[in-house]
Design a protein around this motif. Structure first.
Motif, PDB file in Angstrom:
ATOM      1  N   LYS A  51       9.396  13.096   1.857  1.00 18.83           N
ATOM      2  CA  LYS A  51       8.374  12.168   1.395  1.00 18.83           C
ATOM      3  C   LYS A  51       7.632  11.676   2.618  1.00 18.83           C
ATOM      4  O   LYS A  51       8.220  11.189   3.564  1.00 18.83           O
ATOM      5  N   TYR A  53       5.237   9.302   4.907  1.00 22.11           N
ATOM      6  CA  TYR A  53       4.881   7.890   5.023  1.00 22.11           C
ATOM      7  C   TYR A  53       3.905   7.750   6.174  1.00 22.11           C
ATOM      8  O   TYR A  53       4.288   7.453   7.309  1.00 22.11           O
ATOM      9  N   TYR A  54       2.642   7.982   5.856  1.00 20.77           N
ATOM     10  CA  TYR A  54       1.549   7.770   6.802  1.00 20.77           C
ATOM     11  C   TYR A  54       1.597   8.658   8.036  1.00 20.77           C
ATOM     12  O   TYR A  54       1.160   8.253   9.107  1.00 20.77           O
ATOM     13  N   ALA A  93      -0.852   9.680   1.787  1.00 20.24           N
ATOM     14  CA  ALA A  93      -0.028   8.863   2.674  1.00 20.24           C
ATOM     15  C   ALA A  93       1.426   8.792   2.255  1.00 20.24           C
ATOM     16  O   ALA A  93       2.315   8.710   3.086  1.00 20.24           O
ATOM     17  N   GLN A  94       1.666   8.787   0.948  1.00 17.27           N
ATOM     18  CA  GLN A  94       3.058   8.639   0.499  1.00 17.27           C
ATOM     19  C   GLN A  94       3.452   9.754  -0.461  1.00 17.27           C
ATOM     20  O   GLN A  94       4.236   9.557  -1.363  1.00 17.27           O
ATOM     21  N   GLU A  95       2.891  10.915  -0.237  1.00 17.96           N
ATOM     22  CA  GLU A  95       3.152  12.034  -1.132  1.00 17.96           C
ATOM     23  C   GLU A  95       4.463  12.743  -0.814  1.00 17.96           C
ATOM     24  O   GLU A  95       4.939  12.721   0.316  1.00 17.96           O
ATOM     25  N   TYR A  96       4.987  13.409  -1.849  1.00 20.01           N
ATOM     26  CA  TYR A  96       6.148  14.266  -1.665  1.00 20.01           C
ATOM     27  C   TYR A  96       5.632  15.642  -1.282  1.00 20.01           C
ATOM     28  O   TYR A  96       4.707  16.157  -1.898  1.00 20.01           O
ATOM     29  N   ILE A 178       1.720   3.119  13.510  1.00 21.57           N
ATOM     30  CA  ILE A 178       2.923   3.554  12.813  1.00 21.57           C
ATOM     31  C   ILE A 178       4.096   2.890  13.481  1.00 21.57           C
ATOM     32  O   ILE A 178       4.267   2.986  14.676  1.00 21.57           O
TER      33      ILE A 178
ATOM     34  N   HIS B  79       5.385  16.998  -7.872  1.00 23.00           N
ATOM     35  CA  HIS B  79       6.525  17.532  -7.164  1.00 23.00           C
ATOM     36  C   HIS B  79       7.818  17.200  -7.916  1.00 23.00           C
ATOM     37  O   HIS B  79       7.983  16.082  -8.373  1.00 23.00           O
ATOM     38  N   ALA B  81      10.683  16.542  -6.838  1.00 21.11           N
ATOM     39  CA  ALA B  81      11.456  15.459  -6.219  1.00 21.11           C
ATOM     40  C   ALA B  81      10.835  14.095  -6.483  1.00 21.11           C
ATOM     41  O   ALA B  81      11.465  13.070  -6.231  1.00 21.11           O
ATOM     42  N   ALA B  82       9.608  14.072  -6.981  1.00 19.01           N
ATOM     43  CA  ALA B  82       8.943  12.787  -7.172  1.00 19.01           C
ATOM     44  C   ALA B  82       9.481  12.093  -8.416  1.00 19.01           C
ATOM     45  O   ALA B  82       9.518  12.682  -9.489  1.00 19.01           O
ATOM     46  N   HIS B  86       6.310   7.629  -9.281  1.00 24.10           N
ATOM     47  CA  HIS B  86       5.339   8.224  -8.377  1.00 24.10           C
ATOM     48  C   HIS B  86       4.125   8.730  -9.145  1.00 24.10           C
ATOM     49  O   HIS B  86       3.009   8.695  -8.648  1.00 24.10           O
ATOM     50  N   PRO B  90       1.401   6.436  -6.733  1.00 26.32           N
ATOM     51  CA  PRO B  90       2.134   6.965  -5.569  1.00 26.32           C
ATOM     52  C   PRO B  90       2.418   5.950  -4.462  1.00 26.32           C
ATOM     53  O   PRO B  90       3.379   6.120  -3.728  1.00 26.32           O
ATOM     54  N   LEU B  91       1.586   4.915  -4.342  1.00 26.62           N
ATOM     55  CA  LEU B  91       1.787   4.004  -3.211  1.00 26.62           C
ATOM     56  C   LEU B  91       2.736   2.877  -3.600  1.00 26.62           C
ATOM     57  O   LEU B  91       2.477   2.135  -4.547  1.00 26.62           O
ATOM     58  N   VAL B  92       3.789   2.732  -2.797  1.00 27.27           N
ATOM     59  CA  VAL B  92       4.837   1.775  -3.156  1.00 27.27           C
ATOM     60  C   VAL B  92       4.315   0.343  -3.188  1.00 27.27           C
ATOM     61  O   VAL B  92       4.648  -0.433  -4.078  1.00 27.27           O
ATOM     62  N   ASN B 169       1.689  -1.083   6.153  1.00 27.21           N
ATOM     63  CA  ASN B 169       1.616  -0.182   7.287  1.00 27.21           C
ATOM     64  C   ASN B 169       0.255  -0.219   7.967  1.00 27.21           C
ATOM     65  O   ASN B 169      -0.037   0.594   8.832  1.00 27.21           O
TER      66      ASN B 169
END
Lengths: 193, 526
Positions: A51, A53-54, A93-96, A178, B79, B81-82, B86, B90-92, B169
């Motif tokens: 996954k 993360y940026y 940015a947060q894709e699998y 980051i 995906h 695994a998602a 998600h 998708p963004l937490v 972030n």
């Protein structure tokens, strides 16, 4: 052909910084994560899933042991693979992500960002004008470096411009700052030199 | 390439799975069985003959339309695994923000409930049921005491939540730098700029005929309008959803609009649909929900006071009360960042077997919600069809306007798109408004959340919603908002307070939507 998870040990990420200067300004844009495989038995790697993360660009290098006599050599599998098309925005940015080493007919998952066989890809030398987005990203790096230098108040020569070409070409970009302790979940991963 | 093939087969498998449970599937099966009687169907070439029969009889087209509808509404498979969250978002950090916003809404609803000592739901006594059934077509005449009820939230409360959205972030520091956003939205979503919008909305270009511009009285109808109407009739005769969606980008003739929208949304009034609506109506008669009072209040406050929509008050109740009870709406939460509120049967808090969604459709109406339905009343007069159209419009478009997500048509992206367009192409105006404390988004937010319903004249609004359907995106709302500011820029430059700026932009009912959009996108010198 069954697929199993390969046990691996993922070390914490290490930031690549020029010089020893540690300051909150000028965060490094390049992080390295070491992954080691405790099992001694050889295996054929099919897929890497993680996954994001940026992280904007990813390079993967593998150290292969061919035989007992020849020293292990580093092979680049992936260079500057783009995970975020625009690093300053949230796309990707947060894709699998899944990366396949080989095109396998048994694969049935869709939409994977697959990449072919590992091979040393020669660096492309662009003729004419450089790519503006690359230039601006490098300017940012330079700005970050100058901030760091300014904050350190040292009169010693840093030798700033003695950075090797290879490092600059790789120009890994991570948008904004980051955090080195950021959540980069990898099951298997990237090693950069 | 092997990869694309396996992508395609998964998408096909998913669509087949979805359609197998639908009405269309059983109809096709029945048709196939019935067709065996026909002389042209031969046993040796059974499959081909039946396929040919479907093509000729128009059933293949219906299937095509259903597939197209699935592709337009549901996101592509993700995906493996998602996790399911998600797919919702998708963004937490956005998921977290949406979760806390929902908690706040629920708290507000629950506190209103306990204050007024009204149960969330109760069964109506038989006498009351009879009375309601008699009054079904004139619920507007009812004047219940709603003074103690207040809307759960209004768009401006939601705006405050969006303003406070932060990506953990993303550090932009306290001081102004090239990274701070000058507008209210501080999250770095990707939005289109004018060159990209020009590419996206190419059919709105200067050299292409538009309804809303080229059908005005000064333009002879032979130049564009007649031909366009002719093509529209052809599209309707063909019953092709995809063609209709492409056609409507240039606007829909008034006479054809109702059918075109139904074709694009793939709504055909089957007896089963009428029956479903009647069932919902029975649910309304039998049980009274707290949200019903919220709906009443909202209709009384907004649509009833509107010059154009007050005549449709009764229709609005008939649609919205049934909408609250429609559990088929719950399926859209798979790709909506919001989640339906869960409630527990009294005394069984925490036990999953006694959990229910409240309201049954999972959507809590806010102040102005009824304005999503009001414009549709001009097109559809039969309650079950009106209901279906509204429901489909909601699960395709309107839900994005009041939930926090990173989707390009989500309200956060629309706000950012609006602010970015204004800042880039009208920097003086933007700066001036900011200096006087009138951030432009504070004025335009309410327009976008309601998709301009209640702000524009109805014929203009329907022309705008034609394009929403045609492009399957809400981005045009942000472009229109920026275009309105551009149009009134001269007046806005002279104001010195937020109130004065709002006064300049208070009345949009005289605006013509299509010329504004065309000029802003294609004729503004940058």
């Amino acid at each position: 052909m069954s697929r199993v998870l390969v046990p691996c040990h993922v070390k914490g990420s290490v930031a690549l910084q020029v010089g020893d200067v540690r300051t909150s300004q000028g965060r490094p844009g390049v992080l390295v994560i070491d992954v080691t495989f405790p099992s001694v038995a050889p295996f054929e790697l099919q897929e890497i899933t993680f996954k994001n993360y940026y992280t904007a660009f990813l390079s993967i290098r593998v150290r292969q042991y061919t035989s007992a006599h020849t020293p292990a050599k580093w092979v680049t599998c992936l260079r500057d693979y783009c995970l975020m098309p625009d690093p300053h925005s949230e796309e990707g940015a947060q894709e699998y992500v899944s990366l396949f080493k080989y095109q396998s007919p048994s694969v049935t998952f869709p939409k994977w960002l697959s990449h072919p066989v590992p091979c040393e890809q020669p660096a492309l030398l662009r003729e004419g004008l450089p790519d503006p987005s690359r230039v601006s990203s490098e300017v940012q790096q330079m700005w970050a470096l100058t901030e760091m230098i300014r904050a350190s108040h040292t009169s010693a020569r840093i030798g700033r411009f003695d950075v090797s070409n290879r490092f600059l070409l790789l120009g890994l970009l991570c948008p904004e700052q980051i955090r080195p302790d950021g959540l980069l979940y990898f099951r298997w991963m990237a090693v950069m030199t | 390439m092997l990869q694309e093939e396996s992508d395609l087969s998964l998408i096909i498998a998913q669509i087949v799975q979805k359609l197998k449970g639908s009405n269309l599937y059983s109809q096709l099966e029945r048709q196939a069985w019935a067709s065996l009687q026909r002389p042209e169907i031969k046993l040796e070439s059974l499959k081909e003959d039946i396929k040919e029969f479907f093509k000729i009889s128009g059933w293949e087209k219906k299937l095509q339309n259903a597939v197209y509808s699935e592709l337009s509404v549901f996101p592509l498979p993700s995906h493996p695994a998602a996790p399911p969250e998600h797919l919702k978002e998708p963004l937490v950090y956005m998921r977290k923000a949406q979760g806390s916003w929902e908690k706040r809404i629920l708290k507000s609803l629950n506190s209103m409930c306990t204050e007024l000592s009204i149960p969330l739901a109760r069964k109506r006594p038989v006498g009351e049921q009879k009375e309601l059934l008699n009054k079904w077509n004139e619920m507007g005449t009812d004047e219940p005491d709603l003074s103690l009820f207040r809307p759960v939230y209004a768009p401006k409360d939601f705006l405050e939540v969006l303003i406070n959205l932060r990506n953990p972030n993303y550090e932009n520091g306290d001081s102004l730098s090239f990274r701070t956003h000058l507008g209210l939205i501080q999250v770095p979503l990707k939005v289109k700029d004018i060159p990209e919008l020009k590419e996206c909305f190419v059919e709105l270009g200067l050299n292409i005929g538009q309804l809303g511009i080229d059908d005005s009285t000064q333009v002879p109808p032979e130049l564009f309008e007649n031909e366009h109407v002719r093509i529209g009739q052809k599209v309707l005769a063909q019953q092709d959803s995809a063609a209709a969606q492409q056609y409507i980008r240039q606007g829909s003739p008034t006479a054809l609009r109702a059918e075109l929208w139904a074709l694009i949304l793939n709504i055909s009034s089957q007896p089963e649909d009428v029956l479903y609506y009647e069932q919902l109506k029975t649910n309304v008669i039998q049980h009274d929900l707290l949200v019903d009072s919220l709906i009443y209040k909202d209709v009384k406050l907004t649509a009833s006071n509107d010059d154009y929509y007050f005549v449709f008050e009764d229709y609005l109740y008939q649609v919205l009360l049934c909408f609250s009870r429609d559990t088929s709406v719950l399926s859209h939460f798979a790709f909506n960042s919001a989640s339906p509120p869960k409630s527990y049967i009294r005394g069984k808090l925490g036990l999953e077997e006694y959990a229910v969604f409240y309201p049954p459709n999972g959507v809590i109406p806010f102040h102005g919600f009824s304005m999503y339905v009001a414009p549709l009343c001009f097109l559809y007069h039969e309650p079950s069809k009106l209901y279906q159209i509204f429901r489909e419009m909601y699960v395709r478009f309107f839900f994005r306007l009041h939930s926090i997500s990173s989707h390009p048509s989500g309200i956060v992206s629309l706000c950012l798109l609006f602010e970015t367009l204004l800042q880039t192409y009208l920097p003086q105006l933007f700066y001036h408004l900011r200096e006087i404390g009138a951030q432009p988004l504070r004025i335009s937010f309410k327009w976008m959340v309601r998709a301009f319903s209640g702000y524009l004249a109805t014929d203009q609004l329907l022309l705008l919603w034609d394009r929403i359907l045609g492009y399957n995106s809400l981005e045009i709302l942000a472009v229109l908002a920026a275009a309105v500011f551009a149009f009134r820029a001269v007046n806005l430059m002279e104001v010195t307070s937020l109130a004065a700026a709002e006064a300049v932009l208070a009345d949009l009912s005289t605006l013509k939507v299509m010329p504004l959009l065309q000029i802003f996108l294609f004729a503004t010198v940058t």
